[in-house]
Scaffold this motif. Structure first.
Motif, short mmCIF file in Angstrom:
data_model
loop_
_atom_site.label_atom_id
_atom_site.label_comp_id
_atom_site.label_asym_id
_atom_site.label_seq_id
_atom_site.Cartn_x
_atom_site.Cartn_y
_atom_site.Cartn_z
N VAL A 178 -1.06 3.67 5.52
CA VAL A 178 0.20 3.80 5.42
C VAL A 178 0.90 3.35 4.16
CG1 VAL A 178 2.33 2.76 6.54
CG2 VAL A 178 0.47 3.77 7.89
N LEU A 179 0.47 2.11 3.54
CA LEU A 179 0.80 1.56 2.35
C LEU A 179 0.84 2.15 1.11
CD1 LEU A 179 -0.04 -2.20 3.14
CD2 LEU A 179 2.09 -1.56 3.21
N ARG B 252 0.45 5.59 1.16
CA ARG B 252 1.52 6.59 1.14
C ARG B 252 2.89 6.22 0.76
NH1 ARG B 252 -1.76 7.92 5.52
NH2 ARG B 252 -0.35 6.90 6.94
N LYS B 253 3.17 5.00 0.97
CA LYS B 253 4.56 4.35 0.36
C LYS B 253 4.42 4.24 -1.09
CE LYS B 253 5.99 2.19 4.43
NZ LYS B 253 6.61 0.78 5.22
N ARG C 162 5.01 7.45 -2.74
CA ARG C 162 6.59 7.95 -2.56
C ARG C 162 7.37 6.84 -3.23
NH1 ARG C 162 5.14 8.37 3.21
NH2 ARG C 162 6.17 6.58 3.36
N GLU D 94 8.16 3.97 -2.47
CA GLU D 94 8.88 3.24 -1.53
C GLU D 94 8.39 1.78 -1.39
OE1 GLU D 94 8.68 5.41 1.88
OE2 GLU D 94 9.86 7.09 1.16
N ASN D 95 7.57 1.11 -2.13
CA ASN D 95 6.98 0.00 -2.00
C ASN D 95 8.16 -1.21 -2.15
OD1 ASN D 95 5.26 -2.49 -1.81
ND2 ASN D 95 5.28 -2.58 -4.23
N GLN D 96 8.31 -1.75 -1.16
CA GLN D 96 9.31 -3.07 -1.10
C GLN D 96 9.07 -4.60 -0.98
OE1 GLN D 96 12.82 -2.41 -1.14
NE2 GLN D 96 12.06 0.01 -1.40
#
Length: 142
Positions: free
Chosen positions: A102-103, A105-106, A109, A111-113
């Motif tokens: 999941v991480l 895939r982020k 995209r 979308e790493n926060q």
């Protein structure tokens, strides 16, 4: 049966090696400057290959483990509560493996926060899970 045990241990060890290194790549990805696309792409490619490899290792490790448990009855019967605890740890490791996917895939995209410090702590979780599993299998405290 000893060959199956040996193969189970080899695949588990290799699976964990991948789970130790994959979050380390996440630490590096979290530190990549925004203008360094080539570095980001290289780290993402490494992470993709490592996740695919660890998944390929997890499947035979689980199959051999199930074979030992169901086929040979290892851990069945009274006085084998350690096996239930070990299976709980196995489920936690599978969840961790999924969380890594999941991480990743982020990261793909953008979308790493999370900070690299968070990933450093996340990187320590499989060590704790492995230590717990080893104690449960070798010491069999229950």
């Amino acid at each position: 049966m000893l060959w199956i045990k040996a193969l189970h241990i080899v695949f588990i060890a290799a699976w964990f090696a991948g789970l130790f290194y994959l979050p380390r790549i996440f630490v590096n990805l979290a530190q990549v400057p925004a203008n360094s696309q080539a570095e980001r792409d290289r780290l993402l490619m490494m992470a993709d290959k490592l996740l695919r490899f660890t998944t390929m290792l997890a499947v035979p490790a689980l199959v051999f483990g199930l074979w030992l448990w169901l086929g040979y009855g290892i851990g069945k019967g009274p006085g084998n509560a350690w096996m239930h605890a070990k299976l709980t740890v196995v489920l936690l490791v599978l969840g961790y493996h999924h969380a890594c996917g999941v991480l990743l895939r982020k990261f793909h995209r953008g979308e790493n926060q999370r900070s690299h410090v968070w990933y450093r702590w996340f990187n320590e979780l499989p060590v704790l899970l492995l230590l717990t599993a080893v104690v449960l299998v070798v010491v069999k405290p229950f």
